[in-house]
Design an enzyme around this catalytic site. Structure first.
Site, short mmCIF file in Angstrom:
data_model
loop_
_atom_site.label_atom_id
_atom_site.label_comp_id
_atom_site.label_asym_id
_atom_site.label_seq_id
_atom_site.Cartn_x
_atom_site.Cartn_y
_atom_site.Cartn_z
N ASP A 209 0.84 -1.15 0.04
CA ASP A 209 0.03 0.01 -0.19
C ASP A 209 0.87 1.26 -0.01
OD1 ASP A 209 -2.26 1.90 0.66
OD2 ASP A 209 -3.23 0.03 0.97
N HIS A 232 2.17 2.09 -3.17
CA HIS A 232 1.13 2.83 -3.83
C HIS A 232 1.62 4.28 -3.88
CE1 HIS A 232 -2.55 -0.26 -3.15
NE2 HIS A 232 -1.53 -0.80 -3.87
#
Ligand SMILES: *[C@@H]1O[C@H](CO)[C@@H](O)[C@H](O)[C@H]1NC(C)=O
Ligand SMILES: *[C@@H]1O[C@H](CO)[C@@H](O)[C@H](O)[C@H]1NC(C)=O
Ligand SMILES: *[C@@H]1O[C@H](CO)[C@@H](O)[C@H](O)[C@H]1NC(C)=O
Ligand SMILES: *[C@@H]1O[C@H](CO)[C@@H](O)[C@H](O)[C@H]1NC(C)=O
Length: 383
Positions: A209, A232
């Site tokens: 993430d 991310h």
């Protein structure tokens, strides 16, 4: 590595001569990776914390199993050092614990070295198979604390976030090595919320993430010399899911290399009414290597596109500067400003941008965004 070890060892030796030092082995800790070290850790912490002089706690080499531990202050001194040579491992099965290792109400604590392994695999398997799973544990949380240094920590495979900085001031993370597989759900590297004067430098973050995420009330944050990817990217947000959020202000992200990430620098807000804001943000000297969305403002954030509010975001974004951002995009649109129709993004600055897609200039997309571009700008500015 050797240098760090030597430095730490010498530092430790010089400290132990003069200061009270509490070794967890003397409190019954067993480096067998099985016996729960929670009690010895907390007894050593109690001794360290009650000292009226600067004090240190020592976790020697070896693997220590820790069910969960809350290192609670306030303490009787504001100069505590925790030297970690060994590895702390979490339970391999998950429970309802939401924070594995927590520092709360502490001030003037340095956590030096160490490896922590959240052993999140079973929890990720639960999440990816769509079962009803508990919320998962952050590996290390710094809560309502001041002046905390985390130096040279290696964090592996957290269930949820690796590190959570919440309601705290003056937190420095340096030389961290954070890693979890690219497909592990919500294993953000470092999350900062309701906190100010937070510095993250010289760190490598590989996760499933965000490498770093900043929630409401993140102010005076400095992020420099970080390698991010997989993951991310570095995000402000998501913001605006809950009403009346605190603003995010004075954020600097500098000299960061993004490799194969979903995003580079992203600001994401839900499409809902709110009173929050994002302002005074500097993104500077960033390298993008095959990044899907190198520069992104998304004010219609709605992961999974289920039950999206579909309203105009109340979060006002202003004074965001992108200076010297270069490299390659993995998709045609490398610069995207999708801003709120009721709160245009304003004062966006682009300077010296060079982003390509398949060795050709990438594209830029703007909606409800105002600002200026200067210097060399590829793709051409749409502001
Ligand atoms: C601080 O010191 C006092 C007096 O020595 C002691 O009673 C107290 O437990 C200490 N506080 C902590 C948090 O250890
Ligand atoms: C912005 O934050 C940095 C630390 O990241 C701090 O040094 C600086 O003083 C802050 N600026 C303002 C105007 O508060
Ligand atoms: C929001 O928009 C999406 C796509 O346009 C639509 O599928 C969804 O039903 C909308 N949701 C609401 C709550 O109106
Ligand atoms: C462009 O920059 C100038 C000078 O800094 C400023 O006055 C102007 O408002 C900016 N324009 C936009 C659209 O932000």
């Amino acid at each position: 590595m050797t240098t760090i070890f030597l430095t730490l060892s010498l530092f430790f030796l010089s400290i132990t001569r003069t200061l009270a030092s509490y070794n967890i082995i003397n409190y019954g800790a067993k480096p067998d990776g099985i016996t729960d070290t929670a009690k010895p850790l907390l007894s050593a912490w109690a001794a360290t914390c009650s000292s009226h002089q600067p004090a240190s706690m020592y976790i020697p080499a070896g693997t220590f199993f820790v069910s969960t531990a809350l290192f609670k202050g306030p303490c009787n001194n504001t100069n505590i050092r925790i030297f970690i040579s060994g590895t702390l491992i979490a339970p391999s099965s998950y429970s309802a614990t939401i924070q594995w290792l927590t520092f709360k109400y502490v001030q003037g604590v340095s956590i030096l070295g160490g490896t922590i392994d959240g052993r999140g695999q079973a929890y990720w398997a639960c999440k990816t198979s769509n079962r009803n799973c508990p919320s998962g544990a952050a590996s290390i949380a710094i809560d309502e604390s001041k002046d905390v240094l985390v130096s040279g920590l290696k964090s592996l495979n957290s269930e949820q976030f690796h590190m959570m900085i919440f309601s705290s001031q003056g937190i420095t993370v340096q030389g961290a090595k954070i890693s979890a597989p690219a497909n592990s759900p919500n294993t953000d590297g470092i999350h900062i919320q309701m906190s100010s004067d937070v510095t993250i430098t010289g760190s490598t973050i590989k996760t499933g993430d965000d490498c770093v995420s900043m929630g409401e009330g993140a102010t005076n944050v400095w992020i420099e010399q970080v390698n991010c990817g997989p993951g991310h990217g570095i995000s402000i947000g998501s913001l605006g899911e809950t009403p009346n959020e605190m603003g995010v202000q004075n954020i600097t992200v500098k000299n960061v290399i993004f490799t194969g990430t979903q995003n580079g620098v992203r600001i994401k807000t839900w499409g809902k009414p709110n009173t929050g804001f994002v302002k005074e943000v500097m993104f500077e000297s960033l390298t993008m290597n095959n990044v899907q969305n190198p520069i992104l403002v998304d004010q219609n954030y709605c992961p999974g596109n289920v039950d999206c509010p579909n309203k105009s975001s109340g979060i006002k974004i202003s004074q965001v500067m992108y200076n010297n951002v270069q490299g390659s995009s993995a998709t045609p649109v490398a610069v995207k400003f999708d801003c709120s129709p009721s709160n245009y993004c304003s004062g966006i600055g682009l300077q010296d941008i060079k982003l390509t897609y398949m060795n050709k200039p990438a594209q830029a997309y703007c909606k409800n965004a105002e600002g200026n571009a200067s210097g060399y700008i590829v793709p051409p500015s749409c502001l």
